[in-house]
Design an enzyme around this catalytic site. Sequence first.
Site, PDB file in Angstrom:
ATOM      1  N   ALA A  65       1.130   3.935   2.154  1.00 30.72           N
ATOM      2  CA  ALA A  65       1.690   2.596   2.042  1.00 30.72           C
ATOM      3  C   ALA A  65       2.351   2.276   3.381  1.00 30.72           C
ATOM      4  O   ALA A  65       2.716   3.187   4.125  1.00 30.72           O
ATOM      5  CB  ALA A  65       2.702   2.554   0.909  1.00 30.72           C
ATOM      6  N   GLY A 108      -0.155   6.879  -0.018  1.00 29.05           N
ATOM      7  CA  GLY A 108      -0.959   5.923  -0.773  1.00 29.05           C
ATOM      8  C   GLY A 108      -2.445   6.009  -0.441  1.00 29.05           C
ATOM      9  O   GLY A 108      -3.289   5.648  -1.262  1.00 29.05           O
ATOM     10  N   GLU A 111      -3.602   8.689  -2.633  1.00 26.88           N
ATOM     11  CA  GLU A 111      -3.536   8.171  -4.011  1.00 26.88           C
ATOM     12  C   GLU A 111      -4.667   7.186  -4.295  1.00 26.88           C
ATOM     13  O   GLU A 111      -5.208   7.152  -5.399  1.00 26.88           O
ATOM     14  CB  GLU A 111      -2.172   7.517  -4.254  1.00 26.88           C
ATOM     15  N   GLU A 131       5.270  11.828   1.349  1.00 27.34           N
ATOM     16  CA  GLU A 131       6.416  10.947   1.045  1.00 27.34           C
ATOM     17  C   GLU A 131       7.758  11.667   1.134  1.00 27.34           C
ATOM     18  O   GLU A 131       8.771  11.084   1.501  1.00 27.34           O
ATOM     19  CB  GLU A 131       6.257  10.336  -0.365  1.00 27.34           C
TER      20      GLU A 131
END
Length: 257
Positions: A65, A108, A111, A131
């Site tokens: 992200a 992300g 993911e 993260e």
Amino acid sequence: MTYTNILTETRGKVGLIQLNRPQAMNAFNLAMLTEVFDALEAFDKNESVGAIVVTGNEKAFAAGADIKEMADQSYVEMFTSGHVEIWDRIRNIKKPVIAAVSGYALGGGCEFAISCDMIIASESAKFGQPEITIGVIPGAGGTQRLARVLGKYLTMEMVINNRTLSASEALQFGLANRVVPVEGYLDSAIAFAEEIASRAPIAVRMAKDAVNAAFETTLTEGLKVEKRNFYPLFATEDQKEGMKAFVEKRKADWKGK
Ligand code: CAA
């Protein structure tokens, strides 16, 4: 539809989505995420498309992200904007989605790849959930989806201690379908998707739905889903055609009906 953060095209029966923020290692800002899901939904509705490939570039599938977009957000802003709920849109895509991963698939990015139905990894692919190194945890499914594939211990190490997986480790641990050379990795993924796109379309969607049920339910419920998806296929023209073609020793001509 015109997009600014992704490129889309169709190659034969394959819909291709290419993440296109190379200046940010294809980090997912909200604008790119929205475009990716819009494009996925558009290909899902497009009858001439049988499978979808999502890729980045050779160096980065996606580095997570967008940290710069999130850095100053408060809890309330993150919570009320539904920052991670948007990722659930991929769960409604009925056609197979294949991630063609080269380079970094972090946070992300990892993911997103593991939300896809299959993963073709280039030899340079690197999967990880870093993260923890920026003071948070995965929020787009990493803890849950990785644990279902890799089990508890390796997932714990990835999520708590930033352990990354190389392409060959991903293959060894069941996180990739195959590993291909970096050069031509996208062509390999498209050829893989083209084979899937050439199969009986309704049966493919029913199969995807049934396999996904295995990750949601008990065995008893999952077996019920499988039966519920199996019987209706006998109401399709493709079942008649497929079995007739077998008996007549010829290739089936699928109609998607
Ligand atoms: N968000 C925003 N920008 C990012 C980014 C990210 N996730 N990853 C890379 N970039 C940007 C860098 O800031 C840099 O921009 P500038 O040139 O403007 O400084 C550019 O992309 C190139 O990156 P690097 O110079 O860092 O390239 P590198 O080759 O040295 O390192 C990397 C590559 C290892 C991927 C490194 O960029 C990195 O560690 N990125 C962050 C990975 C990360 O922590 N991801 C998790 C994000 S949080 C998340 O995903 C939450 C969730 O679950 C939804």
